[in-house]
Design an enzyme around this catalytic site. Structure first.
Site, mmCIF file in Angstrom:
data_model
loop_
_atom_site.group_PDB
_atom_site.id
_atom_site.type_symbol
_atom_site.label_atom_id
_atom_site.label_comp_id
_atom_site.label_asym_id
_atom_site.label_seq_id
_atom_site.Cartn_x
_atom_site.Cartn_y
_atom_site.Cartn_z
ATOM 1 N N SER A 160 88.525 48.103 8.082
ATOM 2 C CA SER A 160 88.306 47.164 6.993
ATOM 3 C C SER A 160 89.554 46.969 6.138
ATOM 4 O O SER A 160 90.608 46.577 6.631
ATOM 5 C CB SER A 160 87.108 47.611 6.147
ATOM 6 O OG SER A 160 86.756 46.626 5.202
ATOM 7 N N HIS A 161 89.449 47.289 4.862
ATOM 8 C CA HIS A 161 90.503 47.031 3.894
ATOM 9 C C HIS A 161 91.502 48.178 3.794
ATOM 10 O O HIS A 161 92.399 48.139 2.954
ATOM 11 C CB HIS A 161 89.880 46.790 2.520
ATOM 12 C CG HIS A 161 88.971 47.902 2.089
ATOM 13 N ND1 HIS A 161 87.762 48.155 2.699
ATOM 14 C CD2 HIS A 161 89.097 48.847 1.125
ATOM 15 C CE1 HIS A 161 87.187 49.193 2.126
ATOM 16 N NE2 HIS A 161 87.976 49.638 1.165
ATOM 17 N N ASP A 325 90.506 40.338 3.515
ATOM 18 C CA ASP A 325 90.966 41.689 3.827
ATOM 19 C C ASP A 325 91.246 41.880 5.314
ATOM 20 O O ASP A 325 91.321 40.921 6.077
ATOM 21 C CB ASP A 325 89.939 42.715 3.350
ATOM 22 C CG ASP A 325 88.661 42.720 4.180
ATOM 23 O OD1 ASP A 325 88.301 41.653 4.700
ATOM 24 O OD2 ASP A 325 88.035 43.787 4.313
ATOM 25 N N ASP A 327 89.604 42.947 8.044
ATOM 26 C CA ASP A 327 88.725 42.413 9.087
ATOM 27 C C ASP A 327 88.035 41.121 8.695
ATOM 28 O O ASP A 327 87.172 40.631 9.416
ATOM 29 C CB ASP A 327 87.692 43.462 9.492
ATOM 30 C CG ASP A 327 86.761 43.869 8.348
ATOM 31 O OD1 ASP A 327 87.207 43.834 7.189
ATOM 32 O OD2 ASP A 327 85.609 44.231 8.622
ATOM 33 N N ASP A 329 86.015 40.271 6.064
ATOM 34 C CA ASP A 329 84.692 40.185 5.452
ATOM 35 C C ASP A 329 84.736 40.206 3.924
ATOM 36 O O ASP A 329 83.730 39.892 3.283
ATOM 37 C CB ASP A 329 83.746 41.262 5.981
ATOM 38 C CG ASP A 329 84.202 42.691 5.677
ATOM 39 O OD1 ASP A 329 85.323 42.866 5.169
ATOM 40 O OD2 ASP A 329 83.426 43.624 5.962
ATOM 41 N N ARG A 330 85.865 40.555 3.331
ATOM 42 C CA ARG A 330 85.977 40.576 1.866
ATOM 43 C C ARG A 330 86.836 39.412 1.384
ATOM 44 O O ARG A 330 87.575 38.803 2.151
ATOM 45 C CB ARG A 330 86.566 41.900 1.387
ATOM 46 C CG ARG A 330 85.720 43.100 1.775
ATOM 47 C CD ARG A 330 86.336 44.401 1.286
ATOM 48 N NE ARG A 330 85.613 45.540 1.821
ATOM 49 C CZ ARG A 330 85.179 46.579 1.120
ATOM 50 N NH1 ARG A 330 85.409 46.637 -0.169
ATOM 51 N NH2 ARG A 330 84.520 47.568 1.704
ATOM 52 N N THR A 393 74.434 50.179 -2.140
ATOM 53 C CA THR A 393 75.678 49.689 -1.563
ATOM 54 C C THR A 393 75.620 49.816 -0.043
ATOM 55 O O THR A 393 75.229 50.843 0.491
ATOM 56 C CB THR A 393 76.867 50.487 -2.115
ATOM 57 O OG1 THR A 393 76.961 50.250 -3.529
ATOM 58 C CG2 THR A 393 78.167 50.061 -1.454
ATOM 59 N N GLU A 412 78.419 41.957 -3.322
ATOM 60 C CA GLU A 412 78.759 43.277 -3.823
ATOM 61 C C GLU A 412 79.998 43.166 -4.700
ATOM 62 O O GLU A 412 80.877 42.336 -4.446
ATOM 63 C CB GLU A 412 79.043 44.240 -2.673
ATOM 64 C CG GLU A 412 77.863 44.508 -1.781
ATOM 65 C CD GLU A 412 78.194 45.494 -0.665
ATOM 66 O OE1 GLU A 412 77.284 46.227 -0.253
ATOM 67 O OE2 GLU A 412 79.355 45.520 -0.217
ATOM 68 N N LYS A 425 79.038 40.341 5.247
ATOM 69 C CA LYS A 425 79.770 39.579 4.243
ATOM 70 C C LYS A 425 80.856 38.793 4.945
ATOM 71 O O LYS A 425 81.271 39.122 6.052
ATOM 72 C CB LYS A 425 80.332 40.491 3.168
ATOM 73 C CG LYS A 425 81.047 41.739 3.649
ATOM 74 C CD LYS A 425 81.371 42.657 2.480
ATOM 75 C CE LYS A 425 81.983 43.974 2.933
ATOM 76 N NZ LYS A 425 80.972 44.935 3.395
#
Length: 602
Positions: A160-161, A325, A327, A329-330, A393, A412, A425
């Site tokens: 992820s991030h 980010d 991947d 999703d953010r 979460t 979120e 997301k």
């Protein structure tokens, strides 16, 4: 995960192409996501089928493979240990009923980080060894997390991030059923199987060339390399009014900038924002996916997206800025010298969705947020008279609500925003949502007229709903034992607390450890965050995050509601200082951890 993964969906796609955008959006809303990438193979002629030999490789359990909400994340060097990744992949297949994967199609993709190329080959061979009929993989191993979710199931190679590179992080996650992250029932089984694993089933096939689109077959097993963007782009075209957005981006008096942070959305930004929507090619920052993210930290916030923040708060700032980010999703949303908190972002999207986004033209079925996220969305749900849900979460908790037809838009505070178009997301979706709102608000403005800005939209929203001042303090890579001692101290404080007690200028309404009962299946989860809620609606929340690969991250959330318009322009840190000081005092965070300041403030 039903075996319909292998179904040919070409008729569905042809129906989408021939249906007007608004009708298509309405028809699609609320349905389980279509398997957009597991379609009839048209990428080329398969090679002559070659025999598939299955090998049984002896192995033994390795430590540290407990799988969390975001999959398994460790340092690259851990995954490079003998059979570390292979054990986990085999344990996954051992955890699923054979009918869920034998003769089925699964998707494989990732964010382009270091070790993805090697990992992809391992995963492909073990999938073949366990009877999977077809693997669809993005070119160069690239597929954003939202794109994999749209495909209703598969492997996501991403941390992820978190940073990438030989000395940094790597991760693997499995998306299940309708595209949501695998539930705890499965992740617990995976972990259990890693403790007793003795054999890895792998196919004796050569490494696959992932650099170009095409198909290759070995016996009954097929590998199809696809363009990572085309099907996701088609989905976005059927959610949003692309012509409306294109009209905005083509205006000479509107400037847009998107920071891909050298991560996976670099592969999507050009085809979507430039080629399809007509934005200037110069609008894309850091658009080439790199294995180490350009030696950066692909987390779209005010600390790590420094180049974007510098540009958006500069003298000649563009009108709208956004980032995504590792991947994809953010997201982070910025106006000209103006930051939109993720909590405000989802609330503003929800308040404007029906008017600005065709997918929601008939309204929303329900709204939801994670517990630590500010209450801004709650008031939107009340005004729209739609159901509202507060969940722990973890995006998987939204998926059940979506599948039951109870939820349309959710978010979120950790820079995640999305809707029921998929079960993850979606960073690009959030950017397109904001572009849609801006385009809708400015569609009748002539060139030279003052445009409605991001800041204008936020301030109008606060005027209507009030402002939730919100901030999150992250204390990353704390020593785990010290972090746990701090949380134990807070649990003792909560156990001895009573409603009506004074905490400085604040009066306690209640304090607890958040628990949740799923309204769909009745399942319960507990110990989801320590809350101090005060009579004026202010909140202090403490959580230990599970999204890092080393140590413990303490997250401190502070929120205060303000209805007085004259105070809406206060800096959040100024408005929240009394609560922040109270939180640090009650928790004794510095005493336990030695930290006198957070790593990240958002």
């Amino acid at each position: 995960m039903p075996t319909t993964h292998a179904l040919c969906l070409c008729p569905l796609l042809s129906t989408i192409r021939s249906t007007p955008p608004r009708a298509t959006a309405a028809a699609r809303q609320g349905a389980s996501p279509a398997l957009l990438v597991a379609r009839c193979s048209s990428a080329g002629t398969p090679s002559a089928a070659q025999a598939l030999k299955i090998n049984s490789i002896p192995t033994k359990p390795v430590e540290g493979q407990k799988t969390g909400t975001s999959g398994l994340r460790k340092k690259v060097k851990v995954f490079q240990q003998e059979n570390y990744l292979a054990n986990w992949i085999q344990a996954l297949f051992n955890s699923l009923p054979p009918e869920d994967y034998v003769a089925a199609t699964l998707v494989l993709g990732g964010d382009g980080r270091y070790f993805n190329k090697e990992a992809a080959q391992i995963i492909i061979k073990i999938a073949a060894g366990n009877g999977v009929q077809k693997i669809i993989v993005g070119r160069n191993g690239l597929l954003s997390t939202p794109a994999v979710s749209a495909a209703n199931g598969g492997f996501i190679m991403s941390a992820s991030h978190n940073p990438g590179g030989p000395d940094n992080d790597w991760g693997i996650k499995f998306n299940y059923s309708s595209g949501q992250p695998a539930p705890e029932t499965i992740t617990d089984q995976i972990y259990g199987n890693t403790l007793s694993i003795s054999e890895i089933k792998t196919a004796g096939i050569p490494d696959t060339d992932l650099s170009s689109v095409g198909v290759v077959s070995y016996g009954d097993f097929t590998i199809e390399v696809i363009d990572p963007v085309s099907d996701y782009l088609e989905l976005m075209e059927n959610v949003f009014d692309f012509q409306l957005i294109k009209d905005l981006l083509s205006r000479p008096d509107f400037r847009f900038i998107f920071d891909a942070m050298h991560a996976v959305t670099g592969a999507y930004a050009g085809p979507i924002f430039v080629e399809k929507l007509g934005a200037n090619p110069d609008c894309i920052l850091n658009g080439v996916p790199l294995e180490d993210f350009g030696n950066g930290h692909p987390d779209p916030n005010l600390t790590y997206a420094k180049e974007l923040v510098f540009t958006m708060f500069g003298t000649h700032a563009p009108d709208f800025g956004a980032a995504s980010d590792g991947d994809g999703d953010r997201n982070m949303i910025l106006g000209k010298r103006f930051f939109i908190t993720p909590s405000d972002s989802v609330a503003i999207i929800a308040a404007n969705a029906q008017a600005a986004i065709p997918y929601f033209q008939f309204g929303t079925k329900g709204l939801a947020r994670s517990m630590p996220t500010s209450g801004a969305l709650d008031r939107v749900a009340k005004k729209l008279n739609v159901p509202f849900f507060e969940v722990p979460t973890g995006w998987k908790f939204f998926g059940n609500l979506m599948d039951a037809g109870k939820l349309s838009i959710c978010g979120e505070e950790s820079f995640g925003t999305g809707s029921d178009h998929i079960r993850e997301k979606d960073g690009i979706w959030a950017v397109l949502a904001w572009l849609s709102i801006l385009a809708h608000r400015n569609k009748d403005k002539k060139v030279g007229e003052r445009l409605v800005s991001v800041e204008d939209i936020a301030r109008e929203h606060w005027k209507t709903y009030g402002r939730n001042f919100f901030s999150r303090y992250d204390y990353e890579e704390c020593e785990s034992q010290s972090a746990n001692k701090m949380m134990d101290h807070l649990k003792d404080v909560i156990a001895n607390s009573k409603p009506g007690e004074k905490y400085g200028d604040y009066t306690l309404q209640f304090a607890d450890d958040f628990s949740y009962t799923d309204p769909v299946d009745g399942s319960t989860v507990s110990k989801q965050g320590l809350r101090f809620v005060f009579t004026d609606g202010s909140r202090i929340i403490f959580r230990l995050s599970g999204t890092g690969s080393a140590g413990a991250t303490i997250r401190l959330y502070i929120e205060q509601f303000e209805s007085d318009i004259s105070k809406h322009s206060l800096d959040a840190q100024t408005a929240l200082k009394p609560l922040i000081d109270l939180a640090l005092s009650v928790s004794k965070l510095k005493d336990f951890t030695g930290r006198d300041k957070p790593t990240v403030i958002t």
